[in-house]
Every structure is written in C-alpha cells, then in structure tokens.
Write an enzyme that holds these catalytic residues in place. Sequence first.
Site, PDB file in Angstrom:
ATOM      1  N   ASP A 159       2.692 -52.050  -9.864  1.00 12.67           N
ATOM      2  CA  ASP A 159       3.722 -51.338  -9.113  1.00 12.67           C
ATOM      3  C   ASP A 159       4.850 -51.015 -10.084  1.00 12.67           C
ATOM      4  OD1 ASP A 159       5.670 -50.371  -7.459  1.00 12.67           O
ATOM      5  OD2 ASP A 159       5.674 -52.084  -6.084  1.00 12.67           O
TER       6      ASP A 159
ATOM      7  N   ASN B 226       3.360 -40.075 -15.840  1.00 14.31           N
ATOM      8  CA  ASN B 226       3.095 -39.075 -14.817  1.00 14.31           C
ATOM      9  C   ASN B 226       3.457 -39.550 -13.415  1.00 14.31           C
ATOM     10  OD1 ASN B 226       1.370 -36.880 -13.375  1.00 14.31           O
ATOM     11  ND2 ASN B 226       0.354 -38.811 -12.814  1.00 14.31           N
TER      12      ASN B 226
ATOM     13  N   TYR C  79      15.781 -37.933  -6.773  1.00 12.78           N
ATOM     14  CA  TYR C  79      14.638 -37.382  -7.504  1.00 12.78           C
ATOM     15  C   TYR C  79      15.116 -36.458  -8.616  1.00 12.78           C
ATOM     16  CZ  TYR C  79      10.114 -35.019  -8.156  1.00 12.78           C
ATOM     17  OH  TYR C  79       8.955 -34.494  -8.687  1.00 12.78           O
TER      18      TYR C  79
ATOM     19  N   LYS D  17      14.594 -37.211 -12.577  1.00 11.86           N
ATOM     20  CA  LYS D  17      13.742 -36.277 -13.326  1.00 11.86           C
ATOM     21  C   LYS D  17      14.538 -35.578 -14.431  1.00 11.86           C
ATOM     22  CE  LYS D  17       9.674 -36.667 -11.326  1.00 11.86           C
ATOM     23  NZ  LYS D  17       8.434 -36.986 -12.054  1.00 11.86           N
TER      24      LYS D  17
END
Length: 241
Positions: A51, A77, A141, A145
Amino acid sequence: MTGYTAVITGGNKGIGADLAKRLLKEGYKVISVARNAPETEMEGLEHVECDLLDPEAVERAAADIAARHEVTHLVHNAGVIWPNLVEEAKPSDITGLAQLHLGSALTLVQAFLPAMKARGFGRVMFNSSRAALGAATRTAYGASKAGMIGMARTWALELAPYGITVNVVAPGPILTDNFWGIVEKGSQQEDDLARRIPVGRLGTVDDVTRAFLFFCDPLNGFVTGQTLYVCGGASVGSVPI
C-alpha cells in the site's frame, strides 16, 4: 533487450499493466508494486504487494526489491484522484496524495539509486497529469501531480552525472478505470469531453505507454528533466462544446 529490471508502481492494471506487458516482451525483468495482484496474468511479472499510502510498507517493499534485484528503471505510475471542490477539500487529502504520488517515489528511488549509480545508468519516470496545470475538483491531486514535475526536474539535475535520466509523462483524459470513476462510461459527459479535446478524441492506454517507452529506452540518454503532455492538445487549449 536484456539486462534491465523495471519497477512499475501500479503495474497491476491500466497504463502500468500495459507498460509491464510491453517491457516484458522486450526482455526486461518487471516488478509491479501495488495493493492488488495483476488483473491479467503476465508470464514473468513479479508482484510485490504494497500500500503506497503507507510509508513503512513502502520502505519494506523498497528494501526487499533492492536486496533481490539491480533495478535500472523506476516508473512511478500508481495514483488516485480523490476529487472534490475546494469547499470540501481537506488537508488530509493533500498529505495522503503527497505520500502516494511523491513520498513513495522518494523512498523507492533512494533504495534503487546505489545500483543505478554503480552501473552508471538509470531511468526514472513519473506518471503525472495534465491536471498539474489546473483542473476543477483537483485540489490535492493537482498539487501532488504538479509536485512530481518539480521533483523530477530536481532529480534530473542531481542524477545526470551518473547516467540517470528523470522524466515525466503527463496524460490528459485517458480511458482507464480512474477516468470512468469520475465520468460514466459511454455517457454524454464522456462524448462532450472528447469533443473538447483538440484532436477530437479521448486518450488510450497505448497512447501513454508509447511515451513511457521512449523515456525507458537506454538510447534516449540526452533527454532529462522533461514533461511530455500526452493529452491530445488539452494542455494547449480546448475546443468549446
């Protein structure tokens, strides 16, 4: 192509699984690091259950892999979106996705660097997102990113003298489970989004895999610190519905 070992986080499905399949065909050893086993059986693929949201679990997995393999390629990824508007966003969203998208990558690369430096060769890659440039409902997010891009550029500078390149692939809307978790498959919303992409369609897993294969190639050692948007032109602009 032989003598290379690739670790792919999230290599159990979607883009990661497609890249794993392609690299296996090229003679790589491939190790997937993910919470779940691969969705399709691939001969030669090693699965390490982990995890990536758990820093201690990542440390254990990284040490185990580094002790058994001379890793030459790391493709970070794995990722999740956790979408919400700014009014509903929580600091824990940011810390959680920072661990998944950034912290786990740091732990893994630190474990694999000694072998890469000794060999004088390495390839490190991130799967970022067009959302790094900004997207509604992507507070945590988009931030994490975007962080990948800054971290990759820093690592590229530090690791270039050792023959190690660090690059980023930043996909736009790609037809994967992550996408369909936000947009209903076959819906009008999906069709409308496709029409707004300059090239007139949504991306496929294969579109992204080909970009990663370019950065994986040992011959492409003069490209580092770069971000390649695989987004059908969405990072440049969009066509109104």
